[in-house]
Design a protein around this motif. Structure first.
Motif, mmCIF file in Angstrom:
data_model
loop_
_atom_site.group_PDB
_atom_site.id
_atom_site.type_symbol
_atom_site.label_atom_id
_atom_site.label_comp_id
_atom_site.label_asym_id
_atom_site.label_seq_id
_atom_site.Cartn_x
_atom_site.Cartn_y
_atom_site.Cartn_z
ATOM 1 N N ARG A 69 12.834 13.625 3.255
ATOM 2 C CA ARG A 69 11.840 13.922 4.299
ATOM 3 C C ARG A 69 12.494 14.571 5.518
ATOM 4 O O ARG A 69 11.973 15.547 6.071
ATOM 5 C CB ARG A 69 11.127 12.640 4.706
ATOM 6 N N LEU A 70 13.627 14.026 5.943
ATOM 7 C CA LEU A 70 14.293 14.551 7.129
ATOM 8 C C LEU A 70 14.939 15.909 6.857
ATOM 9 O O LEU A 70 15.006 16.756 7.750
ATOM 10 C CB LEU A 70 15.343 13.556 7.631
ATOM 11 N N ALA A 71 15.405 16.113 5.628
ATOM 12 C CA ALA A 71 15.980 17.412 5.277
ATOM 13 C C ALA A 71 14.907 18.498 5.300
ATOM 14 O O ALA A 71 15.157 19.633 5.718
ATOM 15 C CB ALA A 71 16.629 17.336 3.891
ATOM 16 N N ALA A 72 13.700 18.137 4.858
ATOM 17 C CA ALA A 72 12.606 19.111 4.830
ATOM 18 C C ALA A 72 11.976 19.310 6.203
ATOM 19 O O ALA A 72 11.518 20.408 6.533
ATOM 20 C CB ALA A 72 11.533 18.659 3.836
ATOM 21 N N ALA A 73 11.967 18.242 7.010
ATOM 22 C CA ALA A 73 11.327 18.318 8.334
ATOM 23 C C ALA A 73 12.035 17.358 9.283
ATOM 24 O O ALA A 73 11.695 16.170 9.328
ATOM 25 C CB ALA A 73 9.843 17.970 8.230
ATOM 26 N N PRO A 74 13.021 17.830 10.039
ATOM 27 C CA PRO A 74 13.768 16.954 10.952
ATOM 28 C C PRO A 74 12.890 16.223 11.958
ATOM 29 O O PRO A 74 13.247 15.131 12.423
ATOM 30 C CB PRO A 74 14.717 17.933 11.666
ATOM 31 N N ASP A 75 11.711 16.786 12.294
ATOM 32 C CA ASP A 75 10.830 16.117 13.247
ATOM 33 C C ASP A 75 10.097 14.931 12.625
ATOM 34 O O ASP A 75 9.281 14.264 13.294
ATOM 35 C CB ASP A 75 9.815 17.104 13.831
ATOM 36 N N ALA A 76 10.383 14.633 11.354
ATOM 37 C CA ALA A 76 9.788 13.463 10.716
ATOM 38 C C ALA A 76 10.461 12.167 11.175
ATOM 39 O O ALA A 76 9.979 11.077 10.862
ATOM 40 C CB ALA A 76 9.880 13.578 9.192
#
Length: 243
Positions: free
Chosen positions: A178-185
């Motif tokens: 999740r964080l790799a795809a969207a750091p703002d997660a």
């Protein structure tokens, strides 16, 4: 944040009593409180902590062979789920998460009424792949394993024990993806909220330990399903209202 902290407390209590249920209870309410992306990440982080605590008590009953068979398909499911969820904005993602939760809850309830299936590489691979994708989408991949348990008549003691290291691995992989795809997660929470989450988890686990003296695991599982259903319906309504 009262909704978030209350759900974490109840999830920790039920996790301690029955060995499962943390994400099922916490995920829908957390998604409502802070959104689907940050909500799923937060639930998985808390789920790792709760699973580690339970694992210390059931380690000797873990079926490590089954655990290892589940992992490859689960990893593939995480990747597929991450690609899918990255294509949808907040409201749509919340609705998708809620629908996934409802489908998983329905599957876990009806699985016990189906004919018994063998617990072999095929069923484990299917359940693992589904669990990986569902964890990324809605944070409730453990429900897929609950359905597997019912469909294959998996012994409760072995199931709960094996589920803990599996959830630790699955949740960690989900957070990384999740964080790799969207750091703002990453959950944007104040320090006092993080401290409150840790505090209510600890208190919930301690309270749950006391409840095990008179509350049966079966009743805790039934309560978990009821609260999960309420949360999933609330998340669905909340997502629709944001369209």
């Amino acid at each position: 944040m009262p909704l978030l902290l209350t759900s974490v407390f109840i999830g920790a209590v039920l996790q301690r009593v029955s060995g499962i249920g943390f994400a099922m209870v916490v995920a829908p309410f957390t998604i409502i409180a802070i959104g689907p992306a940050q909500g799923v990440v937060l639930v998985q982080m808390c789920g790792v902590a709760s699973a580690i605590i339970v694992l210390t008590q059931v380690f000797r009953d873990v079926n490590w062979k089954t655990y290892l068979v589940l992992l490859p398909a689960s990893a593939a499911g995480i990747v597929i789920g991450t690609v899918f969820v990255s294509r949808f904005p907040g409201a749509e993602a919340e609705i998708i998460s809620a629908i996934v939760m409802l489908l998983m809850l329905a599957a876990s309830v009806t699985a016990g009424y189906l004919r018994e299936y063998p617990r072999n590489a095929g069923t484990l691979t299917a359940a693992g792949g589904l669990a990986g994708a569902m964890t990324v989408l809605a944070g409730v991949g453990g429900v897929a394993l609950t359905s597997l348990k019912e469909a294959t008549r998996w012994d409760q003691r072995s199931f709960v024990a094996t589920l803990q290291p599996y959830l630790i691995t699955l949740s960690t992989g989900t957070v990384i993806a999740r964080l790799a795809a969207a750091p703002d997660a990453w959950p944007a929470l104040a320090a006092w909220v993080w401290g409150g989450i840790v505090a209510v988890m600890v208190v919930g686990m301690l309270f749950g330990a006391q409840l095990t003296r008179w509350m049966k695991a079966r009743h805790a599982a039934q309560l978990t399903l009821a609260l999960s259903l309420i949360g999933a319906l609330a998340a669905l309504a909340d997502g629709i209202s944001k369209l």
